[in-house]
Design a protein around this motif. Structure first.
Motif, PDB file in Angstrom:
ATOM      1  N   UNK A 181       0.831  -1.206   0.000  1.00 18.18           N
ATOM      2  CA  UNK A 181       0.000   0.000   0.000  1.00 18.18           C
ATOM      3  C   UNK A 181       0.862   1.251   0.000  1.00 18.18           C
ATOM      4  N   UNK A 182       1.962   1.245   0.751  1.00 16.34           N
ATOM      5  CA  UNK A 182       2.850   2.404   0.783  1.00 16.34           C
ATOM      6  C   UNK A 182       3.439   2.688  -0.591  1.00 16.34           C
ATOM      7  N   UNK A 183       3.664   1.636  -1.370  1.00 19.05           N
ATOM      8  CA  UNK A 183       4.269   1.776  -2.691  1.00 19.05           C
ATOM      9  C   UNK A 183       3.238   2.161  -3.745  1.00 19.05           C
ATOM     10  N   UNK A 184       2.062   1.546  -3.696  1.00 15.92           N
ATOM     11  CA  UNK A 184       1.102   1.654  -4.795  1.00 15.92           C
ATOM     12  C   UNK A 184      -0.155   2.444  -4.458  1.00 15.92           C
ATOM     13  N   UNK A 185      -0.320   2.872  -3.232  1.00 17.61           N
ATOM     14  CA  UNK A 185      -1.496   3.623  -2.837  1.00 17.61           C
ATOM     15  C   UNK A 185      -2.457   2.782  -2.029  1.00 17.61           C
ATOM     16  N   UNK A 186      -3.447   3.427  -1.403  1.00 20.25           N
ATOM     17  CA  UNK A 186      -4.388   2.730  -0.522  1.00 20.25           C
ATOM     18  C   UNK A 186      -5.065   1.541  -1.201  1.00 20.25           C
ATOM     19  N   UNK A 187      -5.187   0.450  -0.460  1.00 16.04           N
ATOM     20  CA  UNK A 187      -5.879  -0.744  -0.958  1.00 16.04           C
ATOM     21  C   UNK A 187      -7.377  -0.503  -0.857  1.00 16.04           C
ATOM     22  N   UNK A 188      -8.079  -0.643  -1.989  1.00 19.73           N
ATOM     23  CA  UNK A 188      -9.523  -0.402  -2.027  1.00 19.73           C
ATOM     24  C   UNK A 188     -10.311  -1.662  -2.380  1.00 19.73           C
ATOM     25  N   UNK A 189      -9.612  -2.743  -2.696  1.00 16.83           N
ATOM     26  CA  UNK A 189     -10.286  -3.998  -3.003  1.00 16.83           C
ATOM     27  C   UNK A 189      -9.341  -5.163  -2.840  1.00 16.83           C
ATOM     28  N   UNK A 190      -9.860  -6.307  -2.391  1.00 20.15           N
ATOM     29  CA  UNK A 190      -9.013  -7.482  -2.193  1.00 20.15           C
ATOM     30  C   UNK A 190      -9.810  -8.740  -2.511  1.00 20.15           C
ATOM     31  N   UNK A 191      -9.145  -9.679  -3.179  1.00 20.75           N
ATOM     32  CA  UNK A 191      -9.663 -11.027  -3.379  1.00 20.75           C
ATOM     33  C   UNK A 191      -8.578 -11.999  -2.938  1.00 20.75           C
ATOM     34  N   UNK A 192      -8.973 -13.030  -2.222  1.00 23.33           N
ATOM     35  CA  UNK A 192      -7.988 -13.959  -1.669  1.00 23.33           C
ATOM     36  C   UNK A 192      -8.438 -15.395  -1.845  1.00 23.33           C
ATOM     37  N   UNK A 193      -7.470 -16.293  -1.884  1.00 24.38           N
ATOM     38  CA  UNK A 193      -7.764 -17.724  -1.961  1.00 24.38           C
ATOM     39  C   UNK A 193      -6.615 -18.469  -1.307  1.00 24.38           C
ATOM     40  N   UNK A 194      -6.829 -19.736  -1.040  1.00 29.66           N
ATOM     41  CA  UNK A 194      -5.771 -20.560  -0.471  1.00 29.66           C
ATOM     42  C   UNK A 194      -6.180 -21.209   0.828  1.00 29.66           C
ATOM     43  N   UNK A 195      -5.178 -21.515   1.648  1.00 29.56           N
ATOM     44  CA  UNK A 195      -5.352 -22.198   2.922  1.00 29.56           C
ATOM     45  C   UNK A 195      -4.713 -21.324   3.991  1.00 29.56           C
ATOM     46  N   UNK A 196      -5.493 -20.891   4.966  1.00 25.64           N
ATOM     47  CA  UNK A 196      -4.958 -19.941   5.953  1.00 25.64           C
ATOM     48  C   UNK A 196      -3.782 -20.528   6.726  1.00 25.64           C
ATOM     49  N   UNK A 197      -3.663 -21.864   6.783  1.00 28.30           N
ATOM     50  CA  UNK A 197      -2.517 -22.478   7.457  1.00 28.30           C
ATOM     51  C   UNK A 197      -1.553 -23.089   6.446  1.00 28.30           C
ATOM     52  N   UNK A 198      -1.686 -22.655   5.188  1.00 28.36           N
ATOM     53  CA  UNK A 198      -0.780 -23.117   4.141  1.00 28.36           C
ATOM     54  C   UNK A 198      -0.345 -21.950   3.278  1.00 28.36           C
ATOM     55  N   UNK A 199      -0.761 -21.960   2.014  1.00 28.95           N
ATOM     56  CA  UNK A 199      -0.389 -20.909   1.075  1.00 28.95           C
ATOM     57  C   UNK A 199      -1.600 -20.013   0.825  1.00 28.95           C
ATOM     58  N   UNK A 200      -1.399 -18.699   0.917  1.00 29.24           N
ATOM     59  CA  UNK A 200      -2.460 -17.722   0.692  1.00 29.24           C
ATOM     60  C   UNK A 200      -2.036 -16.777  -0.423  1.00 29.24           C
ATOM     61  N   UNK A 201      -2.920 -16.554  -1.381  1.00 32.43           N
ATOM     62  CA  UNK A 201      -2.666 -15.607  -2.458  1.00 32.43           C
ATOM     63  C   UNK A 201      -3.717 -14.519  -2.470  1.00 32.43           C
ATOM     64  N   UNK A 202      -3.299 -13.283  -2.739  1.00 28.73           N
ATOM     65  CA  UNK A 202      -4.204 -12.148  -2.753  1.00 28.73           C
ATOM     66  C   UNK A 202      -4.027 -11.340  -4.030  1.00 28.73           C
ATOM     67  N   UNK A 203      -5.127 -10.824  -4.549  1.00 31.61           N
ATOM     68  CA  UNK A 203      -5.123  -9.858  -5.634  1.00 31.61           C
ATOM     69  C   UNK A 203      -5.656  -8.546  -5.067  1.00 31.61           C
ATOM     70  N   UNK A 204      -4.861  -7.479  -5.172  1.00 31.21           N
ATOM     71  CA  UNK A 204      -5.171  -6.215  -4.519  1.00 31.21           C
ATOM     72  C   UNK A 204      -5.421  -5.113  -5.537  1.00 31.21           C
ATOM     73  N   UNK A 205      -6.489  -4.366  -5.330  1.00 34.56           N
ATOM     74  CA  UNK A 205      -6.764  -3.160  -6.108  1.00 34.56           C
ATOM     75  C   UNK A 205      -6.347  -1.960  -5.275  1.00 34.56           C
ATOM     76  N   UNK A 206      -5.516  -1.107  -5.877  1.00 36.32           N
ATOM     77  CA  UNK A 206      -5.080   0.110  -5.211  1.00 36.32           C
ATOM     78  C   UNK A 206      -5.754   1.311  -5.864  1.00 36.32           C
TER      79      UNK A 206
END
Length: 293
Positions: A181-206
């Motif tokens: 967020x500091x680099x690209x601007x405030x995060x205004x949207x997020x989509x996530x998938x994965x396993x909270x105790x394994x691998x987590x991936x996020x797509x962020x809209x700034x």
């Protein structure tokens, strides 16, 4: 004015990070320690020649500010009380166990007009600040990516059970999200998938049409530790290695700037309001992961 500060918590992070930094800070006077479980309090207080307190209220009576090193739900409750008593608060991340706790804490800070500061250690590291002040302007990034991969949550490790239970996103992901967020601007949207105790991936809209991806896991092989971001734009590309960004130098800087803010009555940019924003992003992402959306 010398700022007096008390420490809430006597576990591993309190003993290894916060207490040594407070004891060695010329900008603060470390007054004492209190924790919900009193056993280790006397040992930690004795090690740093400060007072052990049997009651939280007694600690508040003896300090201008309070630093917290307890689980997020406990921090939110106790820091809200401290703020209502007019004490400035130095908060670990994430700031609460849920959005409601974060909202209550942020409101208490605002109503009492006290200083709050989040312990986002990466943001106080010299190399991170150089990257933000020079490389971001040169690259003018359209997007980027970040990753945080370690084996810290594997069985037999030294991480507290409550951190493992909450998963990598809630335990460590806030630092990566904050830096993107500091680099690209405030995060205004997020989509996530994965396993909270394994691998987590996020797509962020700034804001202003920028985008990023974040990947994180704490169950890799024990010898693996990666923490970095990459950005791309009209000015080219740049990368930042954050594996050493949360060392003692970053904590010394954090506490020095916290003390300056308490003395001046300033409002750090990385205060409770920012912590509440990050809490909302985390909650949204974690909900996606849990629902498998």
């Amino acid at each position: 004015m010398t700022v007096t500060i008390g420490l809430v918590g006597a576990g591993r992070r309190a003993a290894q990070v916060h207490a040594p930094t407070l004891a060695g800070s010329p900008d603060l006077r470390f007054t004492g320690v209190w924790a919900p479980t009193p056993g280790p309090v006397h040992e930690l207080a004795g090690r740093h020649h400060v007072q052990p307190f049997d009651r939280f209220a007694d600690l508040l009576d003896q300090c201008d500010a309070v630093a917290f090193a307890v689980p997020p739900p406990v921090q939110a409750e106790l820091a809200t009380t401290a703020a209502q008593r007019g004490k400035s608060v130095f908060l670990e991340r994430p700031m609460a166990g849920d959005i409601a706790g974060a909202e209550d804490l942020a409101e208490a800070v605002q109503r009492s007009n006290v200083v709050s500061q989040m312990g986002l250690a990466w943001r106080y590291a010299t190399e991170v600040r150089r990257f933000l002040s020079t490389e971001v302007g040169r690259i003018k990034p359209d997007g980027g990516a970040g990753r945080l991969v370690s084996g810290s949550h594997r069985p037999g490790g030294s991480v507290n059970a409550w951190r493992i239970e909450r998963g990598v996103l809630r335990d460590q992901g806030v630092d990566l999200l904050d830096l993107l967020e500091a680099v690209l601007g405030p995060i205004v949207g997020v989509q996530a998938h994965g396993d909270r105790r394994g691998w987590v991936g996020l797509m962020l809209d700034h804001q202003v049409g920028r985008f990023s991806e974040a990947s994180m896991s704490a169950t890799a092989a024990p010898e693996i530790f990666r923490a970095d971001i990459e950005i791309f734009g009209p000015g080219g590309e740049a990368a930042l290695d954050c594996t050493r960004a949360s060392g003692p130098h970053a904590y010394r800087t954090m506490y020095r700037e916290f003390a300056d803010a308490v003395r001046s009555g300033g409002a750090p940019a990385l205060g409770a309001r920012h912590g509440l924003h990050l809490q909302r992003v985390l909650e949204s992402a974690d909900t996606d992961v849990l629902l498998g959306t």
